[in-house]
Motif scaffolding. Structure first.
Motif, mmCIF file in Angstrom:
data_model
loop_
_atom_site.group_PDB
_atom_site.id
_atom_site.type_symbol
_atom_site.label_atom_id
_atom_site.label_comp_id
_atom_site.label_asym_id
_atom_site.label_seq_id
_atom_site.Cartn_x
_atom_site.Cartn_y
_atom_site.Cartn_z
ATOM 1 N N LEU A 1 52.611 -30.211 -30.450
ATOM 2 C CA LEU A 1 52.875 -28.801 -30.713
ATOM 3 C C LEU A 1 51.621 -28.048 -31.148
ATOM 4 N N ALA A 2 50.582 -28.766 -31.531
ATOM 5 C CA ALA A 2 49.275 -28.162 -31.836
ATOM 6 C C ALA A 2 48.187 -28.942 -31.124
ATOM 7 N N GLY A 3 48.445 -29.308 -29.869
ATOM 8 C CA GLY A 3 47.504 -30.098 -29.096
ATOM 9 C C GLY A 3 47.534 -31.555 -29.485
ATOM 10 N N LEU A 4 46.645 -32.335 -28.889
ATOM 11 C CA LEU A 4 46.516 -33.755 -29.185
ATOM 12 C C LEU A 4 45.108 -34.032 -29.691
ATOM 13 N N SER A 5 45.021 -34.785 -30.770
ATOM 14 C CA SER A 5 43.720 -35.210 -31.289
ATOM 15 C C SER A 5 43.445 -36.618 -30.792
ATOM 16 N N ALA A 6 42.917 -37.489 -31.651
ATOM 17 C CA ALA A 6 42.546 -38.840 -31.230
ATOM 18 C C ALA A 6 43.751 -39.586 -30.655
ATOM 19 N N PRO A 7 43.518 -40.432 -29.646
ATOM 20 C CA PRO A 7 42.250 -40.684 -28.957
ATOM 21 C C PRO A 7 42.060 -39.826 -27.705
ATOM 22 N N TRP A 8 42.954 -38.854 -27.475
ATOM 23 C CA TRP A 8 42.904 -38.067 -26.236
ATOM 24 C C TRP A 8 41.997 -36.851 -26.356
ATOM 25 N N TRP A 9 41.989 -36.194 -27.536
ATOM 26 C CA TRP A 9 41.169 -35.016 -27.770
ATOM 27 C C TRP A 9 41.413 -33.954 -26.708
#
Length: 477
Positions: free
Chosen positions: A325-333
């Motif tokens: 819902l607020a993007g994806l961080s690690a490990p996809w970034w």
């Protein structure tokens, strides 16, 4: 031991806690500070509300404890930033929260320097970290004053100093992982070379004195909230890992005193600087955990997070959620990723959706744990957890099932503040080993895997395929 007023200034609330010399919590006051979610990925907070929450909660906790305070410590959000006037302390912008994605274009424009940034900082060129948001403020909001993380602004009001701590600075994309110092090349890259920079203090350093809570009191034990929880959970040896389930879910693993970069897509940063030595960690983030539950509340699917276990279906019946819902961080970034719900039919109910969101949070944590295991060279023997969502037995069992690893729940709701108190004790007592500055503990609940390894693997394979519906352009790591 010493009596500490430990303040945990977080995304969803500010908690102030008085810890006595025996390590017992004598008073706690918590005040909400709900962020504003804006179109285009913006997430903001009112800086004055943050400061008022720090002052009010701290004063209430001191009054409730009825004890003289030997030190005030502060744990902060890490990557939330603002512009402010250093002469008056007046904020010149809203606080741009770590979840804010509006600086994604700045990161894209600097894409050719991504490898340089990663090598120098141990981090990833992503709007999650401080520097892109600082640059965005300069480009879009104001050229006046200074731009810093919120801890520097709060500490200015408490002590009059211009200071941050080693852990917070290491989350900025502006410091060298190897030295812990501001990096001129990175400052130039982000167009921040002319900006005044706060002093980087050790986590066991007394940085000043405050009268905000009564008599003049030393201020020290400064740290990022997640690193404070890492200390509180006594993850003191390389390979030991914890996950805090708050607004987001944050998994950190201790990497010892060597500044090693992650080879698995995680961020590598300073966990703390104590006794003149850096300890490092790798970490990954699920940007929306409790905030995903609030989203369910806003949709009317539940009234309160306490209803999760009651309302979640025993089986999601094939419904899968990627809660980006607020993007994806690690490990996809992938800051532009969007959440997805797949596998629904006419028989899908709100209970299936609630369960799918919980399973989606657990699946992301499992991915992060796998990445940490690759970096460390072996899987963790256990995962220690804290935070409000650990009250959900359904979520914690899902984490244990998908990790195929025991999950141990920290017995207090105050891990971050207790960790900050430990750093404050280390600041006041230089002879005290860090391990002796925090109390030992036993888990309040322990979850062991109930799902077979084959069933867990099958679910995670289906969940990874669902990632393609979250607008990810490249393959999952």
């Amino acid at each position: 031991m010493t009596t500490v007023l430990a303040i945990d200034q977080g995304t969803s609330g500010t908690k102030a806690m008085v810890v006595d010399p025996a390590g017992s919590v004598r008073a706690v006051t918590e005040l909400p500070v709900r962020p504003r979610y804006l179109p285009g990925g913006g997430v903001e907070q009112d800086p004055e509300a943050l400061l008022e929450s720090v002052l009010e909660s701290g004063r209430a906790a001191v009054a409730g404890a009825g004890l003289p305070i030997d030190c005030v410590s502060l744990a902060n959000q890490g990557e939330t930033v603002l512009a402010w006037d250093p002469r008056t302390g007046r904020p010149l912008s809203q606080a741009v929260v770590w979840q804010d994605r509006r600086a994604a274009g700045i990161c894209a424009a600097l894409g050719s320097s991504a490898e340089l940034v990663s090598e120098r900082t141990g981090l990833v060129l992503d709007p999650y970290f401080s520097a892109p948001k600082l640059r965005w403020i300069r480009d879009h909001l104001t050229r006046e004053g200074v731009v810093t993380t919120t801890d520097t602004w709060l500490l200015h009001h408490l002590t009059g100093q211009f200071v941050t701590d080693a852990a917070t600075a290491s989350r900025s994309l502006l410091t060298s992982l190897d030295t812990g110092a501001w990096d001129p090349t990175l400052l130039e890259l982000f167009g921040l070379a002319e900006e005044p920079l706060p002093h980087i203090a050790a986590c066991d350093e007394i940085v000043g004195e405050t009268t905000a809570f009564g008599a003049p009191t030393p201020v020290g034990g400064l740290v990022v909230d997640q690193q404070a929880a890492l200390l509180a959970q006594r993850c003191l040896e390389p390979g030991e890992a914890k996950c805090t389930f708050g607004t987001g879910a944050f998994l950190l693993a201790n990497r010892g005193t060597t500044p090693v970069r992650s080879g698995a897509g995680l961020a590598a940063s300073v966990a703390w600087r104590v006794r003149g030595e850096h300890t490092y960690c790798v970490d990954g983030q699920v940007p929306t955990a409790a905030s995903a539950i609030r989203w369910l509340q806003d949709l009317g699917l539940l009234r309160h997070a306490s209803e999760l276990d009651q309302l979640a279906a025993d089986d999601p019946e094939g419904v899968l959620c990627v809660p980006a819902l607020a993007g994806l961080s690690a490990p996809w970034w992938e800051p532009e990723a969007r959440a997805s719900l797949t596998g629904m039919t006419l028989s899908t109910t709100s209970a299936h959706v609630v369960r799918a969101v919980l399973d989606g949070i657990a699946a992301q944590v499992a991915e992060l744990a796998d990445c940490a295991a690759r970096d460390v060279g072996q899987p963790a023997r256990r995962l220690r957890v804290d935070g409000g969502l650990t009250r959900s037995r359904v979520l914690m069992q899902a984490v244990a099932d998908l990790l195929q690893t025991p999950v141990e729940v920290y017995p207090s709701a105050h891990a971050t503040a207790l960790g900050a108190a430990g750093f404050a004790r280390a600041a006041l007592r230089p002879e005290l080993p860090l391990a002796d500055a925090v109390v030992d503990w036993e888990p309040s609940t322990r979850y062991t895997p109930r799902l077979s390894a084959d069933a867990a693997g099958a679910f995670r394979a289906r969940w990874r395929r669902a990632l393609q519906h979250a607008s990810i352009d490249r393959e999952t790591p």
